[in-house]
Design a protein around this motif. Sequence first.
Motif, PDB file in Angstrom:
ATOM      1  N   ALA A 100      40.998  43.197  62.752  1.00  0.00           N
ATOM      2  CA  ALA A 100      42.383  42.817  62.450  1.00  0.00           C
ATOM      3  C   ALA A 100      42.414  41.664  61.455  1.00  0.00           C
ATOM      4  N   LYS A 101      41.517  40.708  61.605  1.00  0.00           N
ATOM      5  CA  LYS A 101      41.485  39.571  60.679  1.00  0.00           C
ATOM      6  C   LYS A 101      41.075  40.013  59.274  1.00  0.00           C
ATOM      7  N   VAL A 102      40.151  40.960  59.196  1.00  0.00           N
ATOM      8  CA  VAL A 102      39.739  41.471  57.879  1.00  0.00           C
ATOM      9  C   VAL A 102      40.903  42.177  57.195  1.00  0.00           C
ATOM     10  N   ARG A 103      41.585  43.029  57.932  1.00  0.00           N
ATOM     11  CA  ARG A 103      42.728  43.740  57.355  1.00  0.00           C
ATOM     12  C   ARG A 103      43.858  42.786  57.000  1.00  0.00           C
ATOM     13  N   ALA A 104      44.058  41.763  57.818  1.00  0.00           N
ATOM     14  CA  ALA A 104      45.094  40.769  57.527  1.00  0.00           C
ATOM     15  C   ALA A 104      44.769  40.031  56.230  1.00  0.00           C
ATOM     16  N   ALA A 105      43.515  39.650  56.050  1.00  0.00           N
ATOM     17  CA  ALA A 105      43.113  38.954  54.824  1.00  0.00           C
ATOM     18  C   ALA A 105      43.305  39.846  53.604  1.00  0.00           C
ATOM     19  N   GLN A 106      43.006  41.129  53.744  1.00  0.00           N
ATOM     20  CA  GLN A 106      43.193  42.065  52.632  1.00  0.00           C
ATOM     21  C   GLN A 106      44.672  42.202  52.286  1.00  0.00           C
ATOM     22  N   ALA A 107      45.526  42.273  53.305  1.00  0.00           N
ATOM     23  CA  ALA A 107      46.968  42.404  53.062  1.00  0.00           C
ATOM     24  C   ALA A 107      47.527  41.144  52.403  1.00  0.00           C
ATOM     25  N   LEU A 108      47.060  39.975  52.821  1.00  0.00           N
ATOM     26  CA  LEU A 108      47.515  38.726  52.204  1.00  0.00           C
ATOM     27  C   LEU A 108      47.086  38.657  50.746  1.00  0.00           C
ATOM     28  N   ALA A 109      45.863  39.107  50.468  1.00  0.00           N
ATOM     29  CA  ALA A 109      45.409  39.125  49.073  1.00  0.00           C
ATOM     30  C   ALA A 109      46.256  40.082  48.246  1.00  0.00           C
ATOM     31  N   GLN A 110      46.601  41.223  48.815  1.00  0.00           N
ATOM     32  CA  GLN A 110      47.436  42.198  48.116  1.00  0.00           C
ATOM     33  C   GLN A 110      48.812  41.615  47.797  1.00  0.00           C
ATOM     34  N   ALA A 111      49.302  40.757  48.690  1.00  0.00           N
ATOM     35  CA  ALA A 111      50.610  40.128  48.488  1.00  0.00           C
ATOM     36  C   ALA A 111      50.516  38.833  47.689  1.00  0.00           C
ATOM     37  N   GLY A 112      49.311  38.482  47.219  1.00  0.00           N
ATOM     38  CA  GLY A 112      49.136  37.266  46.437  1.00  0.00           C
ATOM     39  C   GLY A 112      49.242  35.998  47.259  1.00  0.00           C
ATOM     40  N   LEU A 113      48.851  36.093  48.545  1.00  0.00           N
ATOM     41  CA  LEU A 113      49.006  34.960  49.459  1.00  0.00           C
ATOM     42  C   LEU A 113      47.689  34.523  50.086  1.00  0.00           C
ATOM     43  N   ALA A 114      46.576  34.891  49.499  1.00  0.00           N
ATOM     44  CA  ALA A 114      45.280  34.561  50.099  1.00  0.00           C
ATOM     45  C   ALA A 114      45.112  33.058  50.290  1.00  0.00           C
ATOM     46  N   ASP A 115      45.681  32.276  49.392  1.00  0.00           N
ATOM     47  CA  ASP A 115      45.522  30.820  49.481  1.00  0.00           C
ATOM     48  C   ASP A 115      46.319  30.206  50.623  1.00  0.00           C
ATOM     49  N   LEU A 116      47.199  30.980  51.254  1.00  0.00           N
ATOM     50  CA  LEU A 116      48.007  30.461  52.356  1.00  0.00           C
ATOM     51  C   LEU A 116      47.469  30.888  53.724  1.00  0.00           C
ATOM     52  N   ALA A 117      46.353  31.578  53.769  1.00  0.00           N
ATOM     53  CA  ALA A 117      45.881  32.207  55.000  1.00  0.00           C
ATOM     54  C   ALA A 117      45.753  31.228  56.165  1.00  0.00           C
ATOM     55  N   LEU A 118      45.308  30.009  55.904  1.00  0.00           N
ATOM     56  CA  LEU A 118      45.053  29.058  56.986  1.00  0.00           C
ATOM     57  C   LEU A 118      46.208  28.087  57.219  1.00  0.00           C
ATOM     58  N   ARG A 119      47.283  28.215  56.456  1.00  0.00           N
ATOM     59  CA  ARG A 119      48.414  27.311  56.618  1.00  0.00           C
ATOM     60  C   ARG A 119      49.253  27.738  57.822  1.00  0.00           C
ATOM     61  N   ASN A 120      49.848  26.768  58.491  1.00  0.00           N
ATOM     62  CA  ASN A 120      50.759  27.082  59.591  1.00  0.00           C
ATOM     63  C   ASN A 120      51.988  27.795  59.026  1.00  0.00           C
ATOM     64  N   ALA A 121      52.331  28.917  59.614  1.00  0.00           N
ATOM     65  CA  ALA A 121      53.415  29.741  59.075  1.00  0.00           C
ATOM     66  C   ALA A 121      54.760  29.024  59.100  1.00  0.00           C
ATOM     67  N   ARG A 122      54.932  28.045  60.006  1.00  0.00           N
ATOM     68  CA  ARG A 122      56.201  27.340  60.096  1.00  0.00           C
ATOM     69  C   ARG A 122      56.382  26.339  58.943  1.00  0.00           C
ATOM     70  N   GLU A 123      55.345  26.147  58.125  1.00  0.00           N
ATOM     71  CA  GLU A 123      55.432  25.218  56.994  1.00  0.00           C
ATOM     72  C   GLU A 123      55.801  25.921  55.688  1.00  0.00           C
ATOM     73  N   LEU A 124      56.021  27.229  55.750  1.00  0.00           N
ATOM     74  CA  LEU A 124      56.236  28.002  54.542  1.00  0.00           C
ATOM     75  C   LEU A 124      57.688  27.948  54.085  1.00  0.00           C
ATOM     76  N   SER A 125      57.885  28.215  52.796  1.00  0.00           N
ATOM     77  CA  SER A 125      59.232  28.358  52.260  1.00  0.00           C
ATOM     78  C   SER A 125      59.805  29.709  52.678  1.00  0.00           C
ATOM     79  N   VAL A 126      61.109  29.884  52.460  1.00  0.00           N
ATOM     80  CA  VAL A 126      61.757  31.147  52.809  1.00  0.00           C
ATOM     81  C   VAL A 126      61.110  32.310  52.054  1.00  0.00           C
ATOM     82  N   GLY A 127      60.849  32.095  50.760  1.00  0.00           N
ATOM     83  CA  GLY A 127      60.228  33.154  49.970  1.00  0.00           C
ATOM     84  C   GLY A 127      58.833  33.492  50.451  1.00  0.00           C
ATOM     85  N   GLN A 128      58.069  32.475  50.836  1.00  0.00           N
ATOM     86  CA  GLN A 128      56.721  32.720  51.346  1.00  0.00           C
ATOM     87  C   GLN A 128      56.759  33.452  52.678  1.00  0.00           C
ATOM     88  N   VAL A 129      57.704  33.094  53.536  1.00  0.00           N
ATOM     89  CA  VAL A 129      57.846  33.792  54.822  1.00  0.00           C
ATOM     90  C   VAL A 129      58.123  35.276  54.591  1.00  0.00           C
TER      91      VAL A 129
END
Length: 236
Positions: free
Chosen positions: A103-132
Motif C-alpha cells: 500500500a505504501k509503494v502504491r501510495a508513493a507512486q500515486a503521489l508522484a503521478q499527482a506531482g506531490l512526492a515532495d509532500l509525502a511525509l508532511r502532515n496532511a492537516r498542514e496542506l493548502s486547500v489545493g494540495q488537499v
Amino acid sequence: MSPVFQLTDASVQLGHGKVQALCQVSLAIQPGERVALVGANGSGKSSLLRLLHGLLAPTTGRLQVDAAQRQAMLFQRPYLLRLSVLRNVALGLWLGGVPWAAAKVRAAQALAQAGLADLALRNARELSVGQVQRVALARALAAQPQVLLLDEPSASLDPHAKRAVEALLGHLAAQPDMTLVFASHNLGQVKRLASRVVYLEHGRVLADLPVAEFFAGPALQTQYPQAHAFLKGEWV
C-alpha cells in the motif's frame, strides 16, 4: 461492450421523501467516455455521482453497474486524517485488503503521478486547500480505478492549483480505458476535458449531447432551451 453504468427511470428521494434529488433519469455511460455533469446548484449533479458510486440507492427505477470496472470517487470537500500524506493515501488501500508495504509503494507512486512526492511525509492537516484536493485525487488514483467520479474537482482552488488538477485529469482522460464522470461549474474545463455533456435541472436530465453540439450545436436553442439559457447565464 457493456455500459459501465446503465440507469433506467431512476429516481432518488432524500429526507424521508421530502426532497426529490433525481427524477426518472435514464442514461448509459460507456467505457472510455468523459462525461461532464452541468447545471445550476441543486440540479442533482452530486446526487447522480453518489448514485453511480453506490452511496445512494434508487428510490424507484434501476441502476446497473459493471462490477468488473474498478471505480473511485473524489468528493468536493475531501477529508484527510491527521497523518502524513503518504499514510493518508496508503490507509484506504490497506483497509481494502492491500498489505501495508504494498500500500505504501502504491501510495508513493500515486503521489508522484499527482506531482506531490515532495509532500509525502508532511502532515496532511498542514496542506493548502489545493494540495488537499490533489492528495485526495492521488488517493483515488492509488486504487487504480478504471472509472473515476469527481464532484467539482477544482472548485475553490486558486488558478495554479486548478491548472495542476486539470492537467492531471487531462492526462487521465487521454488514457483510452479510463472513464471519467465529473460535475463542474467551470464550462471551460468541461470543453477541455469532456466528450459528452449531461445537463440537469431539478433532478432531471434535460440534455445529453456530445460536447461540441452542447456548446455550439445549431439545435441547442430550439431543442434544449433550458440548457441554452444556462449557457447564456440566464439560469443561476
